[in-house]
Scaffold this motif. Structure first.
Motif, PDB file in Angstrom:
ATOM      1  N   GLU A  17       0.835  -1.208   0.000  1.00 33.11           N
ATOM      2  CA  GLU A  17       0.000   0.000   0.000  1.00 33.11           C
ATOM      3  C   GLU A  17       0.873   1.262   0.000  1.00 33.11           C
ATOM      4  O   GLU A  17       0.643   2.184  -0.791  1.00 33.11           O
ATOM      5  CB  GLU A  17      -0.891  -0.036   1.253  1.00 33.11           C
ATOM      6  CG  GLU A  17      -1.899   1.072   1.340  1.00 33.11           C
ATOM      7  CD  GLU A  17      -3.180   0.775   0.596  1.00 33.11           C
ATOM      8  OE1 GLU A  17      -3.609  -0.371   0.587  1.00 33.11           O
ATOM      9  OE2 GLU A  17      -3.729   1.719   0.015  1.00 33.11           O
ATOM     10  N   VAL A  21       1.213   4.066  -2.991  1.00 28.23           N
ATOM     11  CA  VAL A  21       0.951   5.499  -2.793  1.00 28.23           C
ATOM     12  C   VAL A  21       2.151   6.322  -3.274  1.00 28.23           C
ATOM     13  O   VAL A  21       1.996   7.340  -3.939  1.00 28.23           O
ATOM     14  CB  VAL A  21       0.631   5.796  -1.299  1.00 28.23           C
ATOM     15  CG1 VAL A  21       0.589   7.295  -1.035  1.00 28.23           C
ATOM     16  CG2 VAL A  21      -0.697   5.165  -0.907  1.00 28.23           C
ATOM     17  N   GLY A  24       2.113   6.220  -7.042  1.00 26.56           N
ATOM     18  CA  GLY A  24       0.837   6.666  -7.621  1.00 26.56           C
ATOM     19  C   GLY A  24       0.093   5.622  -8.425  1.00 26.56           C
ATOM     20  O   GLY A  24      -0.465   5.927  -9.481  1.00 26.56           O
ATOM     21  N   VAL A  25       0.109   4.377  -7.931  1.00 27.06           N
ATOM     22  CA  VAL A  25      -0.678   3.328  -8.593  1.00 27.06           C
ATOM     23  C   VAL A  25      -1.526   2.599  -7.553  1.00 27.06           C
ATOM     24  O   VAL A  25      -1.429   2.873  -6.360  1.00 27.06           O
ATOM     25  CB  VAL A  25       0.226   2.283  -9.322  1.00 27.06           C
ATOM     26  CG1 VAL A  25       0.956   2.911 -10.477  1.00 27.06           C
ATOM     27  CG2 VAL A  25       1.178   1.599  -8.368  1.00 27.06           C
ATOM     28  N   ARG A  26      -2.360   1.662  -8.036  1.00 24.82           N
ATOM     29  CA  ARG A  26      -3.170   0.859  -7.123  1.00 24.82           C
ATOM     30  C   ARG A  26      -2.310  -0.226  -6.483  1.00 24.82           C
ATOM     31  O   ARG A  26      -1.313  -0.662  -7.075  1.00 24.82           O
ATOM     32  CB  ARG A  26      -4.298   0.164  -7.881  1.00 24.82           C
ATOM     33  CG  ARG A  26      -5.360   1.097  -8.364  1.00 24.82           C
ATOM     34  CD  ARG A  26      -6.495   0.294  -8.927  1.00 24.82           C
ATOM     35  NE  ARG A  26      -7.467   1.183  -9.539  1.00 24.82           N
ATOM     36  CZ  ARG A  26      -8.697   0.841  -9.834  1.00 24.82           C
ATOM     37  NH1 ARG A  26      -9.123  -0.363  -9.597  1.00 24.82           N
ATOM     38  NH2 ARG A  26      -9.529   1.690 -10.392  1.00 24.82           N
ATOM     39  N   ARG A  27      -2.759  -0.702  -5.322  1.00 21.01           N
ATOM     40  CA  ARG A  27      -2.028  -1.779  -4.641  1.00 21.01           C
ATOM     41  C   ARG A  27      -2.008  -3.047  -5.516  1.00 21.01           C
ATOM     42  O   ARG A  27      -1.012  -3.755  -5.562  1.00 21.01           O
ATOM     43  CB  ARG A  27      -2.690  -2.081  -3.291  1.00 21.01           C
ATOM     44  CG  ARG A  27      -1.852  -2.939  -2.368  1.00 21.01           C
ATOM     45  CD  ARG A  27      -2.617  -3.279  -1.119  1.00 21.01           C
ATOM     46  NE  ARG A  27      -3.845  -4.000  -1.408  1.00 21.01           N
ATOM     47  CZ  ARG A  27      -3.922  -5.316  -1.641  1.00 21.01           C
ATOM     48  NH1 ARG A  27      -2.830  -6.044  -1.577  1.00 21.01           N
ATOM     49  NH2 ARG A  27      -5.058  -5.893  -1.904  1.00 21.01           N
ATOM     50  N   GLU A  28      -3.118  -3.273  -6.237  1.00 23.45           N
ATOM     51  CA  GLU A  28      -3.211  -4.448  -7.129  1.00 23.45           C
ATOM     52  C   GLU A  28      -2.081  -4.443  -8.156  1.00 23.45           C
ATOM     53  O   GLU A  28      -1.550  -5.494  -8.510  1.00 23.45           O
ATOM     54  CB  GLU A  28      -4.529  -4.411  -7.898  1.00 23.45           C
ATOM     55  CG  GLU A  28      -5.757  -4.731  -7.107  1.00 23.45           C
ATOM     56  CD  GLU A  28      -7.005  -4.458  -7.930  1.00 23.45           C
ATOM     57  OE1 GLU A  28      -7.128  -3.346  -8.478  1.00 23.45           O
ATOM     58  OE2 GLU A  28      -7.838  -5.357  -8.016  1.00 23.45           O
ATOM     59  N   THR A  29      -1.733  -3.255  -8.643  1.00 20.96           N
ATOM     60  CA  THR A  29      -0.673  -3.136  -9.656  1.00 20.96           C
ATOM     61  C   THR A  29       0.661  -3.601  -9.059  1.00 20.96           C
ATOM     62  O   THR A  29       1.436  -4.293  -9.731  1.00 20.96           O
ATOM     63  CB  THR A  29      -0.581  -1.685 -10.162  1.00 20.96           C
ATOM     64  OG1 THR A  29      -1.873  -1.298 -10.615  1.00 20.96           O
ATOM     65  CG2 THR A  29       0.398  -1.529 -11.303  1.00 20.96           C
ATOM     66  N   LEU A  44       6.811   4.208 -14.837  1.00 21.99           N
ATOM     67  CA  LEU A  44       6.543   3.503 -13.577  1.00 21.99           C
ATOM     68  C   LEU A  44       7.788   2.756 -13.106  1.00 21.99           C
ATOM     69  O   LEU A  44       8.106   2.760 -11.904  1.00 21.99           O
ATOM     70  CB  LEU A  44       5.349   2.546 -13.744  1.00 21.99           C
ATOM     71  CG  LEU A  44       4.946   1.739 -12.511  1.00 21.99           C
ATOM     72  CD1 LEU A  44       4.640   2.638 -11.324  1.00 21.99           C
ATOM     73  CD2 LEU A  44       3.748   0.858 -12.812  1.00 21.99           C
TER      74      LEU A  44
ATOM     75  N   THR B  63      -6.705   4.626  -2.494  1.00 20.40           N
ATOM     76  CA  THR B  63      -5.692   4.090  -3.416  1.00 20.40           C
ATOM     77  C   THR B  63      -6.249   3.006  -4.336  1.00 20.40           C
ATOM     78  O   THR B  63      -5.656   2.697  -5.364  1.00 20.40           O
ATOM     79  CB  THR B  63      -4.496   3.506  -2.639  1.00 20.40           C
ATOM     80  OG1 THR B  63      -4.999   2.640  -1.625  1.00 20.40           O
ATOM     81  CG2 THR B  63      -3.640   4.588  -2.022  1.00 20.40           C
ATOM     82  N   GLU B  64      -7.385   2.401  -3.942  1.00 21.62           N
ATOM     83  CA  GLU B  64      -7.989   1.358  -4.783  1.00 21.62           C
ATOM     84  C   GLU B  64      -8.811   1.969  -5.915  1.00 21.62           C
ATOM     85  O   GLU B  64      -9.315   1.253  -6.767  1.00 21.62           O
ATOM     86  CB  GLU B  64      -8.892   0.452  -3.934  1.00 21.62           C
ATOM     87  CG  GLU B  64      -8.169  -0.349  -2.877  1.00 21.62           C
ATOM     88  CD  GLU B  64      -7.298  -1.452  -3.425  1.00 21.62           C
ATOM     89  OE1 GLU B  64      -7.800  -2.278  -4.175  1.00 21.62           O
ATOM     90  OE2 GLU B  64      -6.092  -1.469  -3.096  1.00 21.62           O
ATOM     91  N   ASP B  68      -4.820   4.168 -12.587  1.00 18.12           N
ATOM     92  CA  ASP B  68      -3.397   4.111 -12.934  1.00 18.12           C
ATOM     93  C   ASP B  68      -3.188   3.551 -14.350  1.00 18.12           C
ATOM     94  O   ASP B  68      -4.155   3.282 -15.066  1.00 18.12           O
ATOM     95  CB  ASP B  68      -2.607   3.332 -11.874  1.00 18.12           C
ATOM     96  CG  ASP B  68      -2.998   1.872 -11.779  1.00 18.12           C
ATOM     97  OD1 ASP B  68      -3.791   1.427 -12.615  1.00 18.12           O
ATOM     98  OD2 ASP B  68      -2.504   1.179 -10.887  1.00 18.12           O
ATOM     99  N   ARG B  70      -2.193   0.669 -15.433  1.00 17.40           N
ATOM    100  CA  ARG B  70      -2.694  -0.679 -15.682  1.00 17.40           C
ATOM    101  C   ARG B  70      -4.184  -0.632 -16.018  1.00 17.40           C
ATOM    102  O   ARG B  70      -4.646  -1.278 -16.959  1.00 17.40           O
ATOM    103  CB  ARG B  70      -2.451  -1.565 -14.446  1.00 17.40           C
ATOM    104  CG  ARG B  70      -2.685  -3.047 -14.675  1.00 17.40           C
ATOM    105  CD  ARG B  70      -2.341  -3.821 -13.423  1.00 17.40           C
ATOM    106  NE  ARG B  70      -3.233  -3.461 -12.335  1.00 17.40           N
ATOM    107  CZ  ARG B  70      -4.405  -4.043 -12.096  1.00 17.40           C
ATOM    108  NH1 ARG B  70      -4.821  -5.022 -12.852  1.00 17.40           N
ATOM    109  NH2 ARG B  70      -5.155  -3.665 -11.093  1.00 17.40           N
TER     110      ARG B  70
END
Lengths: 64, 134
Positions: A17, A21, A24-29, A44, B63-64, B68, B70
């Motif tokens: 997480e 942050v 600047g991307v999602r945690r899934e990424t 990235l 953040t979810e 981004d 992807r």
């Protein structure tokens, strides 16, 4: 493709997480990147290398 | 479960609530006209959907919800493939109509393309998100 993101993240004591942050991307990424299932853009990859204090070619390892 | 109460969520909830109230007002005062009743009903429906969306978004961390690279790539790929599926559906309908003389009207084509396009885009987005595109 293998990545050293998990290893370096542990070294700098960052959670997925927190790293997400910072770049600047999602945690899934970050999850998919660590599994080597996602090819990031150059930006990235650069941001990740900068946050993890390493070089891009040391962060992403390509098996020939 | 932690629920966020930031500015965007509150704004969306307020707009949804306003839409519901507007719809109720329209239905209350203009019960005679069918068109106005449909407008009121639609307004209520949109308001309810907005409130549900705000509630779902408020349960997820900020953040979810970031769009981004992807997610952008997934949307682009799903859109590209959904476009080809629409072309395929229209081609199939065209030839089915030609061969079996079903007299399919243009109106039916609209519904089919909207249905195929919207659902295939949603399903492909979900699939690429699960599998993760390279």
């Amino acid at each position: 493709m293998r990545t050293r993101i998990k290893e370096l993240r542990a070294k700098y004591d960052l959670t997925q997480e927190e790293l997400a942050v910072k770049v600047g991307v999602r945690r899934e990424t970050i999850v998919f990147l660590e599994k080597g299932k996602y090819n990031p853009s150059l930006k990235l990859a650069h941001d990740l290398a900068k946050v993890l204090n390493t070089k891009i070619d040391e962060l992403f390892v390509f098996d020939d | 479960m932690k629920i966020r109460k930031d500015k965007d969520i509150l704004l969306f909830t307020k707009l949804g609530s306003f839409s519901i109230l507007f719809g109720c007002g329209v239905l209350f005062f203009q019960i005679g006209s069918k068109t106005v009743m449909v407008l009121g009903g639609m307004s209520i429906l949109v308001g309810i959907m907005m409130c549900i969306m705000a509630l779902v978004a408020s349960t997820k961390p900020k953040t979810e919800l970031i769009r981004d690279e992807r997610i952008t790539r997934i949307n682009e790929k799903a859109g590209y493939n959904a476009g080809w599926l629409i072309m395929l559906a229209v081609t199939i309908l065209f030839w089915v109509d030609k061969i079996w003389s079903l007299n399919i009207e243009l109106k039916d084509m609209y519904y089919t393309t909207i249905f195929v396009g919207a659902y295939s885009w949603l399903i492909l987005r979900w699939y690429y998100n699960k599998r993760c595109i390279e």
